[in-house]
Design a protein around this motif. Structure first.
Motif, PDB file in Angstrom:
ATOM      1  N   ALA A 227       0.815  -1.213   0.000  1.00  0.00           N
ATOM      2  CA  ALA A 227       0.000   0.000   0.000  1.00  0.00           C
ATOM      3  C   ALA A 227       0.850   1.264   0.000  1.00  0.00           C
ATOM      4  CB  ALA A 227      -0.926   0.010   1.220  1.00  0.00           C
ATOM      5  N   GLU A 244      -5.634   1.981  -0.976  1.00  0.00           N
ATOM      6  CA  GLU A 244      -5.851   2.911   0.130  1.00  0.00           C
ATOM      7  C   GLU A 244      -7.333   3.285   0.239  1.00  0.00           C
ATOM      8  OE1 GLU A 244      -4.397   7.438   1.234  1.00  0.00           O
ATOM      9  OE2 GLU A 244      -3.194   6.205  -0.116  1.00  0.00           O
ATOM     10  N   LEU A 247      -9.339   0.385   1.613  1.00  0.00           N
ATOM     11  CA  LEU A 247      -9.103   0.212   3.042  1.00  0.00           C
ATOM     12  C   LEU A 247      -9.767   1.311   3.863  1.00  0.00           C
ATOM     13  CD1 LEU A 247      -5.297  -0.679   2.970  1.00  0.00           C
ATOM     14  CD2 LEU A 247      -7.175  -2.258   3.473  1.00  0.00           C
ATOM     15  N   VAL A 263      -0.451  -5.066   3.047  1.00  0.00           N
ATOM     16  CA  VAL A 263      -1.805  -5.526   3.348  1.00  0.00           C
ATOM     17  C   VAL A 263      -1.904  -6.991   2.938  1.00  0.00           C
ATOM     18  CG1 VAL A 263      -4.264  -5.195   2.961  1.00  0.00           C
ATOM     19  CG2 VAL A 263      -2.727  -3.212   2.930  1.00  0.00           C
ATOM     20  N   ILE A 265      -4.434  -9.542   2.067  1.00  0.00           N
ATOM     21  CA  ILE A 265      -5.859  -9.578   1.731  1.00  0.00           C
ATOM     22  C   ILE A 265      -6.462 -10.970   1.918  1.00  0.00           C
ATOM     23  CG2 ILE A 265      -5.637  -7.640   0.131  1.00  0.00           C
ATOM     24  CD1 ILE A 265      -5.719  -9.623  -2.175  1.00  0.00           C
ATOM     25  N   VAL A 274      -8.823  -8.667   6.496  1.00  0.00           N
ATOM     26  CA  VAL A 274      -7.566  -8.132   5.964  1.00  0.00           C
ATOM     27  C   VAL A 274      -6.663  -7.824   7.159  1.00  0.00           C
ATOM     28  CG1 VAL A 274      -8.579  -7.145   3.885  1.00  0.00           C
ATOM     29  CG2 VAL A 274      -8.383  -5.738   5.942  1.00  0.00           C
ATOM     30  N   LEU A 276      -3.368  -5.439   8.265  1.00  0.00           N
ATOM     31  CA  LEU A 276      -2.493  -4.318   7.952  1.00  0.00           C
ATOM     32  C   LEU A 276      -1.139  -4.569   8.611  1.00  0.00           C
ATOM     33  CD1 LEU A 276      -5.034  -1.458   8.757  1.00  0.00           C
ATOM     34  CD2 LEU A 276      -4.666  -2.600   6.569  1.00  0.00           C
ATOM     35  N   TYR A 307     -10.663  -0.016  12.423  1.00  0.00           N
ATOM     36  CA  TYR A 307      -9.756  -1.144  12.627  1.00  0.00           C
ATOM     37  C   TYR A 307      -9.309  -1.203  14.088  1.00  0.00           C
ATOM     38  CZ  TYR A 307      -9.329  -1.274   7.519  1.00  0.00           C
ATOM     39  OH  TYR A 307      -9.581  -1.355   6.173  1.00  0.00           O
TER      40      TYR A 307
END
Length: 363
Positions: A227, A244, A247, A263, A265, A274, A276, A307
């Protein structure tokens, strides 16, 4: 400079066959006569680690049998000075090789042979087109050609050297050193998962960044994407705007974000989620500390997706755990983060802060 006695070339060749037995990668580069002559010449001129004397291909290709037989300190030092300092040094009348033999000597014997197995070191910062010497025998490898070493003592010394210098971690460290030297003046191309590439300027941090994307991500993530990549100058050479947007995180706080944002996935064991992965590259300082971890968690918690801590992983990436940056900063790493080392790419160190567990459950 006082120089030690040297074995004859045929004896050096036999020792190479003992040091590098069958099964050693690229052994054919290591047990040929040209390699024995390169080792002989390095010993002849004193190009040994710590002596600040450096071998160039010209030292080998312009050597001849008559010069090699002149083994006084004066003759050997004089040969080194003439070959090193003269713009067009003379070749011996009975020279071993023509000048066009420099390429196989440099590429096969040295770069693909002795350097990768830690037998020879390479001086960093010299352009690839420079005629200056850049190679020297690694100290303990040079010791294996001591004229007083023989029999069982030689076998034991060779075995001990192999255990230290031919381990997977040692070979990875050697590769790192070579990469640092060879990219001193060259841009670094990072191949992204899924296609495409990013070009970073030369330097130690981009070398580690490249390894994070190309080595760490495929091993430890299920389906990685990149990302964000930034560099030590604060620039952002890569930003994946569509990812981005998906997300719903704005990655624009350069003073906060680490060097790489990955990331996953399709994280194994977490279908539909997902993950990070925030990676800080440490070539000098700047690891993922407790304060940085909390700040990034606050950033992603503010996303419309809200998140949580379980959606993020924090990694500090180093070149080698024995090197200065790791020794200086490991104490500052955040709990619930990981440390990864380019020199040992299949392993992770986890800083676990959960409930105490019996040590038997960890082995």
């Amino acid at each position: 400079m006082s120089l030690p006695p040297i074995l004859p070339i045929d004896e050096i060749l036999e020792r190479l066959k003992v040091i590098f037995p069958e099964g050693v990668p690229d052994r054919n580069y290591l047990v040929r006569e040209m390699t024995a002559r390169a080792v002989f010449t390095a010993l002849y001129i004193g190009a040994i680690q710590g002596q600040d004397r450096w071998l160039a291909p010209r030292h080998v290709v312009r050597m001849g049998d008559h010069q090699a037989s002149q083994q006084s300190d004066f003759a050997r030092n004089d040969y080194y000075e003439v070959m090193t300092k003269a713009k067009s040094p003379p070749a011996a009348a009975d020279r071993w090789y023509a000048d066009n033999s420099r390429e196989p000597l440099r590429d096969e014997v040295i770069r693909q042979g002795l350097v990768p197995v830690n037998a020879m070191i390479e001086k960093a910062g010299i352009p690839t087109t420079s005629p200056r010497g850049r190679y020297a025998l690694q100290t303990s490898f040079a010791d294996l050609f001591d004229t007083g070493l023989a029999g069982t003592a030689l076998l034991d010394a060779a075995d001990a050297w192999r255990k230290v210098h031919l381990s997977s971690a040692a070979l990875a460290r050697a590769a790192l050193v070579r990469a640092s030297a060879s990219t001193a003046s060259a841009n670094i191309v990072i191949n992204l998962p899924g296609g495409g590439s990013v070009v970073l300027p030369p330097g130690p941090s981009p070398i580690i960044t490249k390894a994070v994307v190309e080595e760490f991500a495929p091993v430890f993530l299920g389906d990685p994407r990149v990302a964000w990549i930034s560099d030590s100058a604060g620039k952002t050479p890569f930003r994946n705007a569509p990812l981005e947007k998906a997300l719903q995180i704005t990655l624009d706080k350069a003073e906060l974000l680490p060097d790489v944002v990955l990331v996953d996935i399709n994280p194994p064991g977490r279908p539909g989620a997902v993950l990070l992965v925030f990676v800080e590259v440490v070539a000098s300082d700047g690891p993922v500390t407790e304060q940085r971890r909390k700040a990034i968690l606050d950033l992603i918690a503010a996303s419309p997706r809200k998140y949580g801590p379980d959606d993020a992983v924090f990694v500090t990436a180093y070149a080698d755990r024995a090197a200065g940056p790791a020794r200086r900063t490991m104490h500052a790493l955040a709990w619930r983060s990981f440390a990864w080392f380019l020199s040992d790419p299949q392993r992770l160190i986890q800083l676990h802060d959960g409930p105490p567990r019996p040590i038997s459950s960890l082995v």
